[in-house]
Write a protein that holds these residues in place. Structure first.
Motif, PDB file in Angstrom:
ATOM      1  N   LYS A  99       0.908  -1.262   0.000  1.00  0.00           N
ATOM      2  CA  LYS A  99      -0.078   0.113   0.175  1.00  0.00           C
ATOM      3  C   LYS A  99       0.837   1.353   0.006  1.00  0.00           C
ATOM      4  CE  LYS A  99      -4.569  -1.373   1.642  1.00  0.00           C
ATOM      5  NZ  LYS A  99      -5.761  -0.859   2.468  1.00  0.00           N
ATOM      6  N   VAL A 100       0.475   2.033  -0.816  1.00  0.00           N
ATOM      7  CA  VAL A 100       1.059   3.518  -0.944  1.00  0.00           C
ATOM      8  C   VAL A 100       0.098   4.772  -0.711  1.00  0.00           C
ATOM      9  CG1 VAL A 100       2.830   2.794  -2.296  1.00  0.00           C
ATOM     10  CG2 VAL A 100       0.965   3.547  -3.268  1.00  0.00           C
ATOM     11  N   THR A 101       0.586   5.821  -0.246  1.00  0.00           N
ATOM     12  CA  THR A 101      -0.043   7.014  -0.313  1.00  0.00           C
ATOM     13  C   THR A 101       0.131   7.890  -1.557  1.00  0.00           C
ATOM     14  OG1 THR A 101       0.119   6.880   2.149  1.00  0.00           O
ATOM     15  CG2 THR A 101      -0.728   9.108   1.209  1.00  0.00           C
ATOM     16  N   VAL A 102      -1.096   8.405  -2.162  1.00  0.00           N
ATOM     17  CA  VAL A 102      -0.670   8.978  -3.427  1.00  0.00           C
ATOM     18  C   VAL A 102      -2.058   9.947  -3.649  1.00  0.00           C
ATOM     19  CG1 VAL A 102       0.207   7.249  -4.663  1.00  0.00           C
ATOM     20  CG2 VAL A 102      -2.349   7.419  -4.728  1.00  0.00           C
ATOM     21  N   ASP A 103      -1.880  11.132  -4.011  1.00  0.00           N
ATOM     22  CA  ASP A 103      -2.933  11.924  -4.589  1.00  0.00           C
ATOM     23  C   ASP A 103      -3.459  11.681  -5.488  1.00  0.00           C
ATOM     24  OD1 ASP A 103      -2.386  13.704  -2.310  1.00  0.00           O
ATOM     25  OD2 ASP A 103      -0.637  14.595  -3.104  1.00  0.00           O
ATOM     26  N   VAL A 104      -5.057  11.434  -5.600  1.00  0.00           N
ATOM     27  CA  VAL A 104      -5.732  11.140  -6.770  1.00  0.00           C
ATOM     28  C   VAL A 104      -6.579  12.443  -7.326  1.00  0.00           C
ATOM     29  CG1 VAL A 104      -7.599   9.503  -7.654  1.00  0.00           C
ATOM     30  CG2 VAL A 104      -5.834   8.690  -6.023  1.00  0.00           C
ATOM     31  N   ARG A 105      -6.704  12.892  -8.521  1.00  0.00           N
ATOM     32  CA  ARG A 105      -7.476  14.071  -8.637  1.00  0.00           C
ATOM     33  C   ARG A 105      -8.905  13.779  -8.675  1.00  0.00           C
ATOM     34  NH1 ARG A 105      -9.107  13.551 -14.093  1.00  0.00           N
ATOM     35  NH2 ARG A 105      -8.080  11.817 -15.423  1.00  0.00           N
ATOM     36  N   ASN A 122     -10.742  21.748  -3.554  1.00  0.00           N
ATOM     37  CA  ASN A 122      -9.365  20.558  -3.504  1.00  0.00           C
ATOM     38  C   ASN A 122      -9.572  19.769  -4.681  1.00  0.00           C
ATOM     39  OD1 ASN A 122      -7.355  20.829  -1.017  1.00  0.00           O
ATOM     40  ND2 ASN A 122      -9.649  20.763  -0.233  1.00  0.00           N
ATOM     41  N   ALA A 123      -8.519  19.843  -5.626  1.00  0.00           N
ATOM     42  CA  ALA A 123      -8.581  19.251  -6.931  1.00  0.00           C
ATOM     43  C   ALA A 123      -8.004  17.928  -6.921  1.00  0.00           C
ATOM     44  CB  ALA A 123      -7.896  19.968  -8.168  1.00  0.00           C
ATOM     45  N   SER A 124      -7.508  17.524  -5.849  1.00  0.00           N
ATOM     46  CA  SER A 124      -7.058  16.009  -5.491  1.00  0.00           C
ATOM     47  C   SER A 124      -7.118  15.551  -3.913  1.00  0.00           C
ATOM     48  CB  SER A 124      -5.636  15.937  -5.915  1.00  0.00           C
ATOM     49  OG  SER A 124      -4.842  16.705  -4.928  1.00  0.00           O
ATOM     50  N   ILE A 125      -7.082  14.418  -3.957  1.00  0.00           N
ATOM     51  CA  ILE A 125      -7.271  13.780  -2.471  1.00  0.00           C
ATOM     52  C   ILE A 125      -6.273  12.866  -2.081  1.00  0.00           C
ATOM     53  CG2 ILE A 125      -9.156  12.343  -3.078  1.00  0.00           C
ATOM     54  CD1 ILE A 125     -10.293  12.829  -0.602  1.00  0.00           C
TER      55      ILE A 125
END
Length: 222
Positions: A99-105, A122-125
């Motif tokens: 598992k990784v932490t990423v920003d998703v649009r 917020n354009a990503s989360i």
């Protein structure tokens, strides 16, 4: 998410001059790192990398270096501010199931009620997801929303296996009443005044000012 295979070459030259030569050859200097391994300096085909990242900022890449291959995701991508081509990229080695932490649009779909303004705060989360199952984007519906309605992070529908990596109450979408023309003009005038911008009066404004001055002038006694 499909894996995108890209053949890489090892990089032995460093510095700004070397980086410029690499870019002139339509290649991108890249650093591959993660899982305790020493960083590996590579070059990737520029056009191929650009196409891979065009569809998703979190593309899953299989980087082939000679007889070895590494599964990786983009961690940091530097682009030319004017032309948009990729200047440099840091790639993080991942493993299937990890598992990784990423920003998703985030994108909005639908239409709010007429007369209302939809603001994407917020354009990503940020989410935590399996490296091989990172969503490309999230859609949130604003259909029928009115002023005062809000969509928070906890309202975004996440796929199974993914969890929020931010506070539940972070504001994603805010719906407000659309400003009137008079409000927009007043805000523009205030902003121009703050910047010290002055405009020459129009003929109509000068005529109106002359009329007001005549009306306020005292009448001459005979």
């Amino acid at each position: 998410m499909a894996e995108i295979k890209i053949a890489a070459e090892t990089r032995t030259e460093f510095g700004k001059g070397a980086a410029r030569r690499i870019r002139r050859a339509d290649k991108v200097p890249v650093v591959l790192y993660g899982h305790g391994a020493d960083p590996v300096h590579l070059t990737l085909p520029g056009h191929q990398l650009m196409l891979a990242l065009k569809g998703s900022a979190n593309a899953l890449l299989t980087i082939e270096v000679g007889s070895e291959s590494h599964l990786a995701i983009p961690k940091q991508v530097q682009r030319d501010p004017l032309k948009g081509f990729i200047e440099h990229a840091d790639l993080l080695i991942v493993r299937k199931g990890e598992k990784v932490t990423v920003d998703v649009r985030i994108t909005t779909v639908g239409e709010a009620v007429s007369g209302n303004l939809v603001v994407l705060e917020n354009a990503s989360i940020a989410i935590e997801a399996e490296a091989t199952h990172i969503p490309e984007s999230f859609e949130v519906s604003v259909e029928g929303l009115v002023a005062g309605d809000q969509i928070l992070a906890k309202d975004v529908q996440l796929p199974e296996g993914s969890t929020l990596a931010v506070d539940d109450d972070i504001l994603i979408v805010n719906v407000t009443g659309a400003p009137t023309e008079a409000q927009l003009e007043a805000e523009l005038a205030e902003a121009e005044a703050d910047l010290g911008i002055e405009h020459e009066p129009t003929d109509a404004e000068e005529a109106a000012a002359e009329g007001d001055a005549k009306a306020e002038a005292p009448a001459e006694s005979e």
